[in-house]
Write a protein that holds these residues in place. Sequence first.
Motif, mmCIF file in Angstrom:
data_model
loop_
_atom_site.group_PDB
_atom_site.id
_atom_site.type_symbol
_atom_site.label_atom_id
_atom_site.label_comp_id
_atom_site.label_asym_id
_atom_site.label_seq_id
_atom_site.Cartn_x
_atom_site.Cartn_y
_atom_site.Cartn_z
ATOM 1 N N ASP A 249 2.231 6.615 -7.501
ATOM 2 C CA ASP A 249 3.389 5.757 -7.788
ATOM 3 C C ASP A 249 4.547 6.072 -6.847
ATOM 4 N N GLU A 250 4.760 7.366 -6.577
ATOM 5 C CA GLU A 250 5.846 7.755 -5.670
ATOM 6 C C GLU A 250 5.563 7.283 -4.245
ATOM 7 N N ILE A 251 4.323 7.427 -3.827
ATOM 8 C CA ILE A 251 3.940 6.961 -2.490
ATOM 9 C C ILE A 251 4.165 5.456 -2.375
ATOM 10 N N LYS A 252 3.821 4.720 -3.426
ATOM 11 C CA LYS A 252 4.010 3.269 -3.410
ATOM 12 C C LYS A 252 5.490 2.917 -3.313
ATOM 13 N N LYS A 253 6.344 3.665 -4.043
ATOM 14 C CA LYS A 253 7.785 3.421 -3.967
ATOM 15 C C LYS A 253 8.302 3.656 -2.550
ATOM 16 N N ASN A 254 7.819 4.725 -1.917
ATOM 17 C CA ASN A 254 8.248 5.018 -0.545
ATOM 18 C C ASN A 254 7.799 3.925 0.412
ATOM 19 N N ILE A 255 6.589 3.432 0.226
ATOM 20 C CA ILE A 255 6.088 2.356 1.089
ATOM 21 C C ILE A 255 6.904 1.087 0.868
ATOM 22 N N GLU A 256 7.241 0.815 -0.386
ATOM 23 C CA GLU A 256 8.064 -0.372 -0.680
ATOM 24 C C GLU A 256 9.427 -0.264 -0.018
ATOM 25 N N SER A 257 9.993 0.954 -0.015
ATOM 26 C CA SER A 257 11.278 1.172 0.659
ATOM 27 C C SER A 257 11.138 0.950 2.159
ATOM 28 N N ASP A 258 10.036 1.475 2.720
ATOM 29 C CA ASP A 258 9.771 1.257 4.147
ATOM 30 C C ASP A 258 9.566 -0.221 4.441
ATOM 31 N N ALA A 259 8.923 -0.914 3.501
ATOM 32 C CA ALA A 259 8.655 -2.337 3.697
ATOM 33 C C ALA A 259 9.948 -3.138 3.759
ATOM 34 N N LEU A 260 10.954 -2.716 2.990
ATOM 35 C CA LEU A 260 12.251 -3.394 3.061
ATOM 36 C C LEU A 260 12.856 -3.233 4.449
ATOM 37 N N MET B 252 11.100 -2.776 7.168
ATOM 38 C CA MET B 252 10.297 -3.635 8.031
ATOM 39 C C MET B 252 10.724 -5.089 7.893
ATOM 40 N N GLN B 253 11.073 -5.472 6.648
ATOM 41 C CA GLN B 253 11.525 -6.841 6.416
ATOM 42 C C GLN B 253 12.808 -7.119 7.166
#
Length: 462
Positions: free
Chosen positions: A266-277, A279-280
């Motif tokens: 779950d933490e890894i997914k949150k970090n990826i989502e933050s990175d995705a922002l 990237m966006q």
Amino acid sequence: MKISVRNLEPTKAKLTITIDQEEFEPYLDTARKEIAEQITVPGFRKGHVPGKLVDQRVGFGAVAGEAVNKAIPDFYSQALQTKEIRPMAQPEIEVVELPQNADDDTKLKFTATVERRPDFELPDLDGMTIEVEKAEITDEDVNNRLEALRQRFATLVGVDRPAQNGDFVNIDLDAQIDGESVDSQEGISYEIGSGTMLDGLDEALEGLSAGEETSFESTLEGGEHEGEKALVKVKVNSVKAEELPELDDDFAQEASEFDTLDELKDEIKKNIESDALGMQATKARDAFIARIEEGLEIPAPKGVKEHMIEQQLQSMGTDKDKATADQKKEAEEAVDKLLEDQMVLDALAEKMDVEVSQSDVFNFLASIAQQYGMDPNQFIQAIMRNGQIGSAVEEVARSKGLLAGMRAVSFTVDGEPLDLSEFLGSDEAEAEAAVDDNESVAAAAAAAAVADSLNASNEENA
């Protein structure tokens, strides 16, 4: 001051500038005063020699020469502003007419030929909406990042089997030329497949077990026999394989502060989502630049382009005389894109009426100094000595103009509004944001070159 402009090309102009006598006279007076500080005339204290005596002692030509050196940059700058010409290189100056004595009413006249930014119109930003490609997050992204974390906690375990790609081996090497050993090394640790040593080594090692040896031909890459062909004998002392930990709760506790593997995921997914922002935001920036450049055909200043292509080729490890056709094409395409972006962002900064403060520029340079582990004050002084402060000012203006332009339009993803306020900030925060993530821009590259030079100099003096 009288100014006439002749456009030689869409990207080159020749200015003819004529200076009235009363405009030039203050520069003559200043030159006389400065020269008076340097000469000795009996009966007069230094710095108090009358102007006529200065003319007699050193000659009016010397006085006029000093005055011209200071007058031309000032009047040239005024002419650029008056005629709204944006230079992209240093001008070629030629003095056409100059008074020959103090009573000569000939006006100072000079020409300045300069490569300039061509004229073009940016689109109206009011009401503009830009669709941005969505930055997707998949389970594979989570698994890949989890696997990378798992690799960090891998251990090497000895195996009793032939070596294969990815194994770590301990080897002895002996390079021979005409039957004579020219280089030998023992106990080298090497990962098969990494390709970090001699050509042919990976292929030679695969299939060998501990205690076995073989030989292969290769070209030596160092030492006094660099570039020569040699017969290389290799012996395998040991073979170890990478053993990865099990993906379970024990691994999560060892690799992180979490108690379970699910919590870690779950933490890894949150970090990826933050990175995705992030990237966006990058995708939005690229889409914005592409949109305002859409339909524009902007010719590049020839001299500037040629110089930048030479620099680009040098950064690729070659020069214009030795570069292949493909290398030249790659360098030209990169420079065309860089020049177009620079010219468009310069025009955008003007359109958005951005202002660059001294603190903006110093923050920008300090961020680069920090990347190089240098003292910011020392670094900024070096930039000023190298005459590169102007490039830094231009780059900060481009960054601020880009942010202001992006705040003036709307972005959507799949038809839904995209909130980029976290990345674009506000007008008040613009100065701070303008200096972030600028390593790739020309000004930062120039500043980084100074840092490299200073570091090299320090190493030589150490």
